[in-house]
Design an enzyme around this catalytic site. Structure first.
Site, PDB file in Angstrom:
ATOM      1  N   ARG A 103       0.865  -1.271   0.179  1.00 44.54           N
ATOM      2  CA  ARG A 103       0.087  -0.179  -0.161  1.00 44.54           C
ATOM      3  C   ARG A 103       0.972   1.219  -0.131  1.00 44.54           C
ATOM      4  NH1 ARG A 103      -2.861   1.882  -2.725  1.00 44.54           N
ATOM      5  NH2 ARG A 103      -3.995  -0.231  -2.872  1.00 44.54           N
ATOM      6  N   LYS A 138       2.370  25.013  -4.738  1.00 45.04           N
ATOM      7  CA  LYS A 138       0.998  24.591  -4.392  1.00 45.04           C
ATOM      8  C   LYS A 138       1.064  22.767  -4.472  1.00 45.04           C
ATOM      9  CE  LYS A 138      -1.672  28.398  -6.118  1.00 45.04           C
ATOM     10  NZ  LYS A 138      -2.715  28.887  -6.828  1.00 45.04           N
ATOM     11  N   LYS A 170       4.356  39.535  -5.407  1.00 44.62           N
ATOM     12  CA  LYS A 170       2.642  39.429  -5.294  1.00 44.62           C
ATOM     13  C   LYS A 170       2.135  40.439  -4.992  1.00 44.62           C
ATOM     14  CE  LYS A 170       1.425  35.055  -5.285  1.00 44.62           C
ATOM     15  NZ  LYS A 170       1.180  34.514  -6.554  1.00 44.62           N
ATOM     16  N   GLU A 200       4.283  39.726 -10.209  1.00 47.45           N
ATOM     17  CA  GLU A 200       3.123  39.658 -10.515  1.00 47.45           C
ATOM     18  C   GLU A 200       2.174  40.441 -10.685  1.00 47.45           C
ATOM     19  OE1 GLU A 200       0.020  36.538  -8.471  1.00 47.45           O
ATOM     20  OE2 GLU A 200      -0.516  38.447  -7.719  1.00 47.45           O
ATOM     21  N   ASP A 221      -1.215  37.488 -14.465  1.00 45.72           N
ATOM     22  CA  ASP A 221      -2.025  36.473 -13.677  1.00 45.72           C
ATOM     23  C   ASP A 221      -3.619  36.694 -14.033  1.00 45.72           C
ATOM     24  OD1 ASP A 221      -2.615  34.817 -11.298  1.00 45.72           O
ATOM     25  OD2 ASP A 221      -3.607  36.517 -10.344  1.00 45.72           O
TER      26      ASP A 221
END
Length: 283
Positions: A103, A138, A170, A200, A221
């Site tokens: 597994r 992410k 960002k 960004e 973006d």
């Protein structure tokens, strides 16, 4: 691009943790109760759906941590495309240990192969353009190096691995700094000459401001294909252009056709479906 194998030092601690989680305090009481200690067996890993393989070394590590006597022979190495029913690997050794490691080995292999498969679908969607598919930060906590490897196995590339290998300014950085000019200026003043800076932007007006100051890359973006086309023309090769924002295999071709250099996709690592792979006993 050559797919270099992951160093065991990277994945062995993860595999050990996963096995300890599964074995608990008493080990595999099912296999120990049912299978004779001296019984040997051979198993084959088969694809149950089309996909791209990634993670065989990690799967091998899971088996061999349970028993060094287990051998895994790859029939379709990482980066290989597979069809339903195709044998990916043959595993032989003590039967108890094979069942105990099954597994954990499959959890890693199915997940990483799913990431590679999803990446390959996007790479195929933009194959006639200059755009490269890349992943993001992410990622599943603890599995970043493995998932980014799986993206490479699927033909994609990697964005930064962490907060320490590049500057990505960002919207919140810009807001807290008091504007684009101030944010870029502070970044340039405080990082070394080897560190690249990306900003960004959400609008073409912001892009114009960034280009006037000068950086290494711009993240465009959630722009429309028309806006991206205009952004690429404005950049005119002076910076790397990266498109991002809710990109799928259906929308990627139009985005790639705008001429952007990179298309970054977060769901490749955080939401890819696992590839269905079975482990079957060979009588």
């Amino acid at each position: 691009m050559t797919l270099n194998p992951l160093l065991p030092l990277i994945y062995e601690p993860l595999v050990r943790t996963a096995l300890l989680e599964d074995l608990g305090r008493a080990g595999d009481i099912t296999a120990d109760a049912i299978v004779p200690a001296d019984q040997q067996a051979a198993l084959v890993m088969r694809a149950r759906q089309p996909g791209v393989v990634a993670g065989l070394d990690v799967a091998r590590s899971a088996f061999q941590m349970v028993s060094p006597a287990i051998t895994l022979r790859a029939e379709r190495p990482d980066g290989s495309a597979v069809e339903p029913g195709q044998v990916i690997a043959t595993i032989e050794g003590p039967a108890r240990s094979l069942l105990t490691g099954e597994r954990t080995a499959l959890n890693f292999l199915c997940h990483l192969s799913g990431v590679a498969t999803a990446t390959a679908s996007l790479v195929s969607a933009v194959k006639d353009t200059r755009a490269q598919i890349v992943c993001t930060r992410k990622t599943t906590p603890g599995l970043r190096a493995l998932e980014k490897y799986a993206v490479r196995a699927g033909g994609g590339g990697n964005h930064r691995f962490g907060l320490d290998d590049a500057v990505l300014i960002k919207d919140n950085h810009i807001a807290l700094a008091g504007g684009i000019n101030a944010a870029i200026g502070r970044a340039k003043a405080n990082v070394g000459h080897m560190v690249k800076i990306e900003v960004e932007v959400d609008t073409l007006a912001q892009l114009e401001e960034v280009l006037a100051i000068g950086v290494d890359a711009v993240l465009l973006d959630n722009m429309t294909p028309d806006e991206l086309t205009r952004a690429v023309a404005m950049a005119n090769g002076k910076v790397i252009t990266e498109a991002s924002g809710r990109i799928t295999a259906a929308t990627a071709p139009a985005i790639a056709a705008t001429g952007v250099d990179l298309i970054s996709v977060g769901w490749l690592t955080h939401s890819s479906a696992a590839l269905d792979i079975g482990l079957d006993y060979q009588a």
